[in-house]
Design an enzyme around this catalytic site. Structure first.
Site, PDB file in Angstrom:
ATOM      1  CG  ASP A  23      -2.074   0.939   1.119  1.00  0.00           C
ATOM      2  OD1 ASP A  23      -2.336   1.430   0.001  1.00  0.00           O
ATOM      3  OD2 ASP A  23      -2.739   1.185   2.141  1.00  0.00           O
ATOM      4  NE  ARG A  27      -1.515   6.355   1.231  1.00  0.00           N
ATOM      5  CZ  ARG A  27      -1.280   5.584   2.281  1.00  0.00           C
ATOM      6  NH1 ARG A  27      -0.979   6.127   3.454  1.00  0.00           N
ATOM      7  NH2 ARG A  27      -1.323   4.270   2.173  1.00  0.00           N
ATOM      8  CD  GLU A  70     -12.951  -5.883  -2.361  1.00  0.00           C
ATOM      9  OE1 GLU A  70     -13.703  -6.768  -1.911  1.00  0.00           O
ATOM     10  OE2 GLU A  70     -11.714  -6.032  -2.493  1.00  0.00           O
ATOM     11  CG  ASN A  71      -7.681  -2.510  -5.914  1.00  0.00           C
ATOM     12  OD1 ASN A  71      -6.645  -3.143  -5.730  1.00  0.00           O
ATOM     13  ND2 ASN A  71      -8.154  -1.691  -4.991  1.00  0.00           N
TER      14      ASN A  71
END
Length: 257
Positions: A23, A27, A70-71
């Site tokens: 993850d 960002r 879900e992506n």
């Protein structure tokens, strides 16, 4: 019936099986005012560093959460960029993984991937199937609930066909139908990027796994951070629901046997 992987033990210095949620790519890119896809490309380099580390340390299995079920709901341009990156990575990396003795597998629902990508995935599995230094499982279009539901459906089909009686179904049988059934359960789970949840990843398989979270964003993940995780893991006592005294007694019995 407990599997051999669930006997209480003191954590070994090196886990047999590491599972990672990678993850923080987006960002990482945003902090540099770059497109998110640049973060995913940097994340691919972190994958190579992690594979190198596992090969050096003698880890036997590495499972990476690359793309969840879900992506698919992310912005279409990001999904398209990820698919292109995935395709290019397979074209570029499989020969090198083969040379290094890495066996590549994919878990998840492949039906939503385009045919060329499915073909590359199958080709990567075929060309590396005989390798045994490290089993690299890539979870793509994968969800833990989906995994358990598929296993339950397969057992229900066996019952309906008369191949199985309902009373024969137990944890061990269900374990044999979920993804990664032929591998030891993950000993160590790592999530980068600061979130402290498992996000529908290997829900069945992580039942007794040691969890480790880091603020480090995935593109910055390197051997130093991974060694921190292993050092923490080595100091933990894995009790599997028993007490420390019971574990000590079993260790004494084993040493005197």
């Amino acid at each position: 019936m407990a599997s051999p992987a669930m006997h209480p033990v003191l954590s070994a210095a090196v886990p047999r099986h590491i599972a990672i949620i990678m993850d923080g790519n987006g960002r990482w890119a945003q902090r540099r005012r770059r497109p998110r896809v640049i973060g995913h490309r940097a994340g691919a380099r972190a994958v190579n560093r992690t594979i190198d580390f596992c090969l050096e340390k003698g880890v036997s299995a590495l499972t990476l959460f690359a793309f969840s079920s879900e992506n698919w709901g992310r912005p279409q341009d990001e999904v398209d960029a990820l698919m292109k990156l995935f395709l290019h990575a397979l074209d570029r990396e499989v020969e090198e993984l083969q040379r290094r003795g890495v066996q590549v597998r994919f878990i998840g629902d492949r039906s939503r991937f385009a045919a060329p990508l499915r073909d590359r995935m199958a080709g990567a599995e075929r060309s590396t199937a005989a390798n045994s230094r490290l089993v690299l499982s890539i979870a793509a279009s994968y969800g833990g609930r989906q995994d358990i539901a598929s296993a339950a459906r397969a057992l229900a089909e066996d019952v309906a066909a008369g191949r199985l009686q309902p009373e024969q179904i137990d944890e061990a049988l269900l374990s044999s139908r979920v993804a990664l059934a032929d591998l030891p359960a993950p000993d160590l789970f790592i999530r980068t990027g600061g979130d402290t949840r498992i996000s529908n990843f290997l829900l069945w398989q992580l039942a007794y796994t040691e969890l480790w979270f880091t603020e480090t964003l995935w593109p910055e993940f390197d051997a130093g951070v991974l060694q921190q995780a292993l050092d923490d893991y080595a100091g933990r006592e894995r009790r599997f629901g028993l007490t420390s005294a019971q574990i000590a007694d079993k260790a004494t019995e084993s040493s005197s046997a």
